[in-house]
Each structure stands twice: as structure tokens, then as C-alpha cells.
Design a protein around this motif. Sequence first.
Motif, PDB file in Angstrom:
ATOM      1  N   GLU A  28      59.524  41.113  26.780  1.00 12.50           N
ATOM      2  CA  GLU A  28      60.582  42.048  27.172  1.00 12.50           C
ATOM      3  C   GLU A  28      61.323  42.634  25.966  1.00 12.50           C
ATOM      4  O   GLU A  28      62.150  43.539  26.123  1.00 12.50           O
ATOM      5  N   SER A  29      61.017  42.154  24.770  1.00 11.58           N
ATOM      6  CA  SER A  29      61.720  42.624  23.580  1.00 11.58           C
ATOM      7  C   SER A  29      61.088  43.862  22.955  1.00 11.58           C
ATOM      8  O   SER A  29      61.616  44.413  21.997  1.00 11.58           O
ATOM      9  N   TYR A  30      59.940  44.306  23.488  1.00  7.64           N
ATOM     10  CA  TYR A  30      59.294  45.504  22.956  1.00  7.64           C
ATOM     11  C   TYR A  30      58.552  46.216  24.077  1.00  7.64           C
ATOM     12  O   TYR A  30      58.131  45.612  25.066  1.00  7.64           O
ATOM     13  N   ASP A  31      58.406  47.531  23.913  1.00  2.00           N
ATOM     14  CA  ASP A  31      57.671  48.350  24.871  1.00  2.00           C
ATOM     15  C   ASP A  31      56.300  48.688  24.301  1.00  2.00           C
ATOM     16  O   ASP A  31      56.174  49.025  23.109  1.00  2.00           O
ATOM     17  N   GLY A  32      55.281  48.649  25.160  1.00  2.00           N
ATOM     18  CA  GLY A  32      53.921  48.879  24.686  1.00  2.00           C
ATOM     19  C   GLY A  32      53.385  47.623  24.037  1.00  2.00           C
ATOM     20  O   GLY A  32      53.772  46.504  24.372  1.00  2.00           O
ATOM     21  N   GLY A  33      52.476  47.798  23.074  1.00  7.67           N
ATOM     22  CA  GLY A  33      51.950  46.660  22.321  1.00  7.67           C
ATOM     23  C   GLY A  33      50.981  45.788  23.079  1.00  7.67           C
ATOM     24  O   GLY A  33      50.676  44.679  22.631  1.00  7.67           O
ATOM     25  N   GLU A  34      50.462  46.257  24.216  1.00 10.99           N
ATOM     26  CA  GLU A  34      49.501  45.442  24.960  1.00 10.99           C
ATOM     27  C   GLU A  34      48.197  45.292  24.161  1.00 10.99           C
ATOM     28  O   GLU A  34      47.716  46.251  23.545  1.00 10.99           O
ATOM     29  N   LEU A  35      47.643  44.114  24.188  1.00  9.29           N
ATOM     30  CA  LEU A  35      46.309  43.879  23.654  1.00  9.29           C
ATOM     31  C   LEU A  35      45.316  44.229  24.757  1.00  9.29           C
ATOM     32  O   LEU A  35      45.298  43.586  25.807  1.00  9.29           O
ATOM     33  N   MET A  36      44.518  45.266  24.547  1.00  6.00           N
ATOM     34  CA  MET A  36      43.547  45.719  25.531  1.00  6.00           C
ATOM     35  C   MET A  36      42.165  45.249  25.094  1.00  6.00           C
ATOM     36  O   MET A  36      41.710  45.580  24.000  1.00  6.00           O
ATOM     37  N   ILE A  37      41.501  44.481  25.953  1.00  9.20           N
ATOM     38  CA  ILE A  37      40.207  43.893  25.625  1.00  9.20           C
ATOM     39  C   ILE A  37      39.180  44.382  26.627  1.00  9.20           C
ATOM     40  O   ILE A  37      39.340  44.206  27.839  1.00  9.20           O
ATOM     41  N   GLU A  38      38.121  45.025  26.138  1.00 11.38           N
ATOM     42  CA  GLU A  38      37.085  45.541  27.012  1.00 11.38           C
ATOM     43  C   GLU A  38      36.067  44.451  27.323  1.00 11.38           C
ATOM     44  O   GLU A  38      35.624  43.725  26.440  1.00 11.38           O
ATOM     45  N   GLY A  39      35.711  44.350  28.600  1.00 10.94           N
ATOM     46  CA  GLY A  39      34.732  43.367  29.034  1.00 10.94           C
ATOM     47  C   GLY A  39      33.831  43.951  30.095  1.00 10.94           C
ATOM     48  O   GLY A  39      33.880  45.156  30.394  1.00 10.94           O
ATOM     49  N   SER A  40      33.014  43.105  30.695  1.00 11.07           N
ATOM     50  CA  SER A  40      32.052  43.574  31.689  1.00 11.07           C
ATOM     51  C   SER A  40      32.732  44.111  32.944  1.00 11.07           C
ATOM     52  O   SER A  40      32.121  44.845  33.725  1.00 11.07           O
ATOM     53  N   PHE A  41      34.001  43.746  33.170  1.00 15.85           N
ATOM     54  CA  PHE A  41      34.729  44.221  34.346  1.00 15.85           C
ATOM     55  C   PHE A  41      35.794  45.246  33.968  1.00 15.85           C
ATOM     56  O   PHE A  41      36.776  45.444  34.688  1.00 15.85           O
ATOM     57  N   GLY A  42      35.611  45.892  32.820  1.00 14.00           N
ATOM     58  CA  GLY A  42      36.573  46.889  32.376  1.00 14.00           C
ATOM     59  C   GLY A  42      37.572  46.313  31.395  1.00 14.00           C
ATOM     60  O   GLY A  42      37.484  45.142  30.991  1.00 14.00           O
ATOM     61  N   ALA A  43      38.538  47.138  31.001  1.00 15.72           N
ATOM     62  CA  ALA A  43      39.541  46.710  30.025  1.00 15.72           C
ATOM     63  C   ALA A  43      40.606  45.854  30.690  1.00 15.72           C
ATOM     64  O   ALA A  43      41.062  46.160  31.801  1.00 15.72           O
ATOM     65  N   GLN A  44      40.973  44.764  30.021  1.00 13.15           N
ATOM     66  CA  GLN A  44      42.030  43.886  30.512  1.00 13.15           C
ATOM     67  C   GLN A  44      43.223  43.972  29.560  1.00 13.15           C
ATOM     68  O   GLN A  44      43.062  43.954  28.347  1.00 13.15           O
TER      69      GLN A  44
END
Length: 227
Positions: free
Chosen positions: A124-140
Motif C-alpha cells: 500500500e506504500s506505492y502504486d504500480g510496481g507489480e511483478l508480472m510473470i508470463e506462464g502457460s496460463f498467461g501473465a500473473q
Amino acid sequence: MLTEIPALLSENEIIAIRERLATAEWVDGRQTAGSQARQVKRNLQLDDDSVLAKELRDFILRKLGSHPTFLSAALPCSIFPPRFNCYEHSGAYGLHVDNAIMTLPDQRLLRSDISATLFLSAPESYDGGELMIEGSFGAQSVKLDAGSLILYPSSSLHEVRPVTNGRRQAAFFWVQSMVRETHQREQLFELDQAIQVLSVDRGADDHEVRRLSALYHNLLRSWSVTA
């Protein structure tokens, strides 16, 4: 497989680390990026040679070495010592894959089987910054509580989305596993977790628990490479 390890660090440990990082001197993160990654990397990193980086690195390695879930999921043979980064002011790390072979500080080579991010900032201390990881079922999308760790295959394309407000700090590192193949590590991890549950329910001396334990160790013996 993505494996989340909640609360690797306690709240007090996180507070102490953040207090020390608050006065740290950061350098351009592109200094440690490969030629392709350098084009998409916009962040800051703690100088690897600084006293603070060495102390925090050793502390995290000790925590990892005594954490049963990490040891079960990663089956580490070698660990590239943790580094520390900071994203702010729209800093991001575009889509990339980690280098397959890395050079350890002692000049030994490490094959990157598993990538790891240890979140140090509260989500909750920052906006954005998600780690997006692509896999066989799409990006997580991964954005964990401070002190929590995510493990994922180093072969995965991944990115850190822009941090549009606040500051995202994390430690990151790589693991060469004793078991090279991702699907084999997944099976061993699931089997080990089941054995732990059955050991509590039935007792470690239960005949079926012993049989499953033997199966686990024989599979590990068959699939592992330690050199």
C-alpha cells in the motif's frame, strides 16, 4: 510454478532493514544489466560492494538457509547472493528473461533455474510496481506483503511495472537448484508438502509415511545434479 513464501522476514526485521536502506546510497541499476536488459531497465540498486549490501545479503542468506519451505521448493545447490533495488518516479523494468549463466563472486558459474524477489516495501506504500510473470496460463501479477518472497522459473519472461507513486524496494537473487527441470521440482515439492501433512496426522513412524518418504528421496536421488 510460482511459489509464494509469506513472512520470510518478521515485521521487526523489515522495519530494521528499511531504516538502514533509508539512508543508503543507490546507483543506476543498469550497471548490472546485460546488453539487452539495459535497454528496458530503469531503477536504482544498492552498490554490491557496500558494507550495507554485504550485511543485508548475509542476513537474508541465513534466513533462507533455515527456512523449510524455501529449501523444499528450491532445493538449492548454489545461490547468487541477494542484490537490492529501488523503483520510484515511474521506474520500471521492461519485459525480459534473466541470464541463463551468471558468475558468482568467487568466479564459479551459476545456472539460473529459479528467480526470486523478496518484497521489502508494504504494497500500500506505492502504486504500480507489480511483478508480472508470463506462464502457460498467461501473465500473473505479483505484489506481496513486505517480508514475503516469490520464487518463479528463471526461464519466464517477466517485468516490473512502472512505480507511479511511492517507492518499491526489494531484494532479488537467483538459485541453481539440485533439480534442473521445473516440473520435477514441482512434483518433489508437492510430494514433500504431502509427506509433512501426513507426518503430523499419522506420525513420522507410520508405514505409508515411510514409503512416501522413501519415494521422495529416491526421486531426488534420480533427478538431482549437485555439480
